[in-house]
Design a protein around this motif. Structure first.
Motif, short mmCIF file in Angstrom:
data_model
loop_
_atom_site.label_atom_id
_atom_site.label_comp_id
_atom_site.label_asym_id
_atom_site.label_seq_id
_atom_site.Cartn_x
_atom_site.Cartn_y
_atom_site.Cartn_z
N UNK A 85 23.68 15.35 58.29
CA UNK A 85 23.40 13.95 58.63
C UNK A 85 21.95 13.58 58.29
N UNK A 86 21.03 14.50 58.56
CA UNK A 86 19.62 14.24 58.29
C UNK A 86 19.35 14.15 56.78
N UNK A 87 19.96 15.03 56.01
CA UNK A 87 19.78 14.99 54.55
C UNK A 87 20.28 13.66 54.00
N UNK A 88 21.45 13.23 54.47
CA UNK A 88 22.01 11.96 53.99
C UNK A 88 21.11 10.79 54.40
N UNK A 89 20.63 10.83 55.64
CA UNK A 89 19.81 9.72 56.14
C UNK A 89 18.47 9.63 55.41
N UNK A 90 17.86 10.78 55.16
CA UNK A 90 16.52 10.80 54.57
C UNK A 90 16.53 10.68 53.05
N UNK A 91 17.53 11.32 52.41
CA UNK A 91 17.49 11.42 50.94
C UNK A 91 18.70 10.83 50.24
N UNK A 92 19.73 10.44 51.01
CA UNK A 92 20.89 9.81 50.42
C UNK A 92 21.98 10.79 50.01
N UNK A 93 23.15 10.23 49.66
CA UNK A 93 24.30 11.06 49.30
C UNK A 93 24.05 11.88 48.03
N UNK A 94 23.23 11.34 47.14
CA UNK A 94 22.97 12.06 45.89
C UNK A 94 22.28 13.40 46.16
N UNK A 95 21.37 13.41 47.13
CA UNK A 95 20.70 14.66 47.49
C UNK A 95 21.70 15.66 48.08
N UNK A 96 22.64 15.15 48.88
CA UNK A 96 23.66 16.02 49.45
C UNK A 96 24.51 16.63 48.35
N UNK A 98 23.54 17.26 45.33
CA UNK A 98 22.74 18.28 44.64
C UNK A 98 22.72 19.58 45.43
N UNK A 99 22.66 19.47 46.75
CA UNK A 99 22.70 20.67 47.59
C UNK A 99 24.03 21.40 47.43
N UNK A 100 25.12 20.65 47.38
CA UNK A 100 26.44 21.27 47.23
C UNK A 100 26.55 21.95 45.87
N UNK A 101 26.02 21.32 44.83
CA UNK A 101 26.04 21.93 43.49
C UNK A 101 25.24 23.24 43.50
N UNK A 102 24.11 23.24 44.20
CA UNK A 102 23.30 24.46 44.29
C UNK A 102 24.04 25.56 45.03
N UNK A 103 24.68 25.20 46.14
CA UNK A 103 25.47 26.18 46.90
C UNK A 103 26.63 26.70 46.05
N UNK A 104 27.26 25.79 45.31
CA UNK A 104 28.38 26.16 44.45
C UNK A 104 27.95 27.20 43.42
#
Length: 206
Positions: A85-96, A98-104
């Motif tokens: 929730x904090x990542x989405x609020x601070x940096x937006x869905x696009x940042x989320x 990118x995090x998922x792509x990195x985890x992937x």
């Protein structure tokens, strides 16, 4: 693992069962299994449903409650959801994303290292299941009558995160397809977020 924990584990990995079925699995009498189930019911860990049979009385099937499922590892669900929730609020869905792509990418590298030395498809799927099991998914492989393989995950340690960001699930399916290679098709046939008790992936050679 004591008998009560074994019963909870069986309900987690094998789904709803009668007291008689559980008794056979843990080498107890039916009455002994019922005592354990009733004790777990008092703690709010299990519940039962009476299922009508074609002949005779309904059968009483026991299953885990939400509290029972919570006995299994969830990788700090509340903290994970709060961070998403904090990542989405601070940096937006696009940042989320990118995090998922990195985890992937990190997951894919780990699975490739594990599966890379395996030979035929059944060995590769077994190696992938072992890697997922280490991560807490209670994974196993079932060979189906038609020769296909079913990768079963009886627990989802990231379920809370996946509920608020379903791209985690999409990401995992794509990783499985790439790791197992072009010689097979991989489809999700059961999904916890859709109400199933587990996630399952049907893998067929092509």
């Amino acid at each position: 693992m004591n008998t009560s924990d074994r019963i909870l584990f069986l309900l987690k990995t094998r789904g709803p069962k009668t007291a008689q079925q559980l008794a056979g699995m843990v080498e107890l009498t039916s009455m002994g299994a019922r005592r354990h189930l009733e004790a777990a019911e008092e703690k709010g860990l299990v519940a039962f449903e009476d299922v009508a049979e074609k002949v005779g009385r309904p059968s009483r099937r026991w299953l885990l409650t939400d509290a029972g499922h919570a006995r299994f590892p969830d990788r700090h669900a509340d903290l994970t959801v709060a961070l998403i929730d904090q990542v989405k609020a601070l940096f937006g869905d696009e940042a989320m994303d990118r995090l998922i792509v990195s985890r992937e990418a990190a997951s894919e590298a780990f699975y490739r290292d594990t599966v890379g030395t395996a030979g035929a498809l059944p060995e590769r799927v077994a190696a992938l299941a072992q890697a997922r099991d280490v991560e807490g998914y209670m994974a196993e492989v079932e060979t189906q009558p038609d020769g296909s393989l079913l990768l079963v995950e009886n627990h989802c340690p990231i379920c809370a995160a996946a509920r608020v960001c379903q791209n985690f699930c999409r990401s995992e399916l794509e990783v499985f397809r790439r790791v197992l290679g072009p010689g097979c098709s991989v489809e999700r046939t059961e999904h916890q977020l859709s109400g199933a008790r587990r996630c399952a992936y049907r893998i067929v050679p092509v």
